[in-house]
Design an enzyme around this catalytic site. Structure first.
Site, PDB file in Angstrom:
ATOM      1  N   SER A   1      32.007 -20.885 -79.230  1.00  0.00           N
ATOM      2  CA  SER A   1      30.589 -21.236 -79.178  1.00  0.00           C
ATOM      3  C   SER A   1      29.646 -20.066 -79.403  1.00  0.00           C
ATOM      4  CB  SER A   1      30.259 -21.904 -77.838  1.00  0.00           C
ATOM      5  OG  SER A   1      30.591 -21.014 -76.784  1.00  0.00           O
TER       6      SER A   1
ATOM      7  N   HIS B   1      26.722 -17.431 -72.845  1.00  0.00           N
ATOM      8  CA  HIS B   1      25.813 -17.960 -73.858  1.00  0.00           C
ATOM      9  C   HIS B   1      24.493 -17.218 -73.835  1.00  0.00           C
ATOM     10  CE1 HIS B   1      27.814 -22.181 -74.429  1.00  0.00           C
ATOM     11  NE2 HIS B   1      28.467 -21.203 -75.032  1.00  0.00           N
TER      12      HIS B   1
ATOM     13  N   ASP C   1      22.705 -26.109 -73.680  1.00  0.00           N
ATOM     14  CA  ASP C   1      23.797 -26.314 -72.733  1.00  0.00           C
ATOM     15  C   ASP C   1      23.553 -27.406 -71.707  1.00  0.00           C
ATOM     16  OD1 ASP C   1      24.728 -22.789 -72.546  1.00  0.00           O
ATOM     17  OD2 ASP C   1      25.211 -24.365 -73.993  1.00  0.00           O
TER      18      ASP C   1
END
Lengths: 141, 126
Positions: free
Chosen positions: B3, B43, B69
């Site tokens: 990701s 992230h 998210d």
């Protein structure tokens, strides 16, 4: 241009939704900040992002990323984007965009090396985007 | 996972700091845990709303993901808070996954690697 809608991406409260279109002209090789060779031997990519920063009654500081892009080593380092729409919904946490004259757009980037430190760099220019005092009720965008 | 590609790949080793006083700002790469889940996620911060007193709520997204998210957070949870943050990514070394396995099995090798990585970071700071 601003509407007031339910933030359908998250909390179900009515919040201000801003619509911004923008142009970006950047020459990453000969950036304004004088960094001649940003893409040196240890730079794998730049993660560029355009963010809006502003203050509201609810929150002293708000930052919203409107657009981002991965620029790999070898990609064209010149950005010449016109009339871009934001990639992400610009929802405020509340109704703080109405009449807000002090929304600042800044272009920044994360230098991702092949190995080593991950610095965040902010570009030296920034633009102010004043939002109107009224809501837009038409379906245009 | 993939990701955060092409910046990071599985097997890359991240250096983190976790100074509470470091402000959370968009563009930063944070490591956070979702309540009830063991595996931390790495992230980028997409959105922040911070109050005068420092209380902050923020939203994250993987560079390589199409959406933010929120789908990963707990049911009913729309934001992350400071308490969810485990660290901030400050640097990394690629493909080191195999090395961490060796470091677990051979402690002397671990000390040697840490010594040389420390040198690398110090030299790079110039």
């Amino acid at each position: 241009l601003r509407k007031n809608l339910e933030d359908f991406t998250g909390p179900r409260e009515r919040s201000d939704l801003g619509f911004v279109t923008f142009d970006i002209t950047a020459d990453i090789l000969n950036g304004k900040s004088g960094l001649q060779a940003i893409f040196d031997w240890n730079v794998k990519q730049l993660f560029l992002y355009l963010s809006a920063e502003y203050s509201t009654k609810n929150n002293a500081l708000n930052q919203v990323v409107l657009w981002d892009k991965v620029m790999l080593r070898g990609d064209n380092p010149k950005l010449f984007l016109k009339d871009m729409k934001s990639k992400y919904f610009f929802f405020d946490d509340g109704n703080g965009l109405k009449g807000n004259r002090n929304v600042t757009l800044t272009l920044s980037w994360n230098v991702v090396p092949n190995a080593g430190i991950l610095p965040l760099v902010t570009g030296s220019g920034h633009v102010s985007v004043p939002f109107p005092d009224t809501y837009e009720t038409t379906k245009s965008y | 996972s993939g990701s955060m590609e092409p910046a990071f790949h599985r097997g890359d080793l991240l250096f983190l700091t976790n100074r509470i006083e470091d402000p959370i700002r968009v563009g930063e790469i944070v490591v956070f845990r979702i309540e009830g889940r063991e595996i931390p996620i790495v992230h980028r911060v997409l959105k922040i709303h911070e109050k005068q007193n420092g209380d902050i709520k923020f939203l994250t997204k993987g560079d390589n993901n199409a959406v933010d998210d929120r789908g990963l957070y707990k049911r009913g949870q729309h934001w992350l808070e400071k308490k969810d943050v485990v660290g901030r990514a400050r640097g990394f070394v690629p493909y080191i996954g195999i090395v961490t396995i060796l470091m677990n099995d051979y402690p002397k090798f671990k000390y040697a690697v840490l010594f040389f990585l420390g040198l690398f970071v110090l030299v790079h700071r110039e």
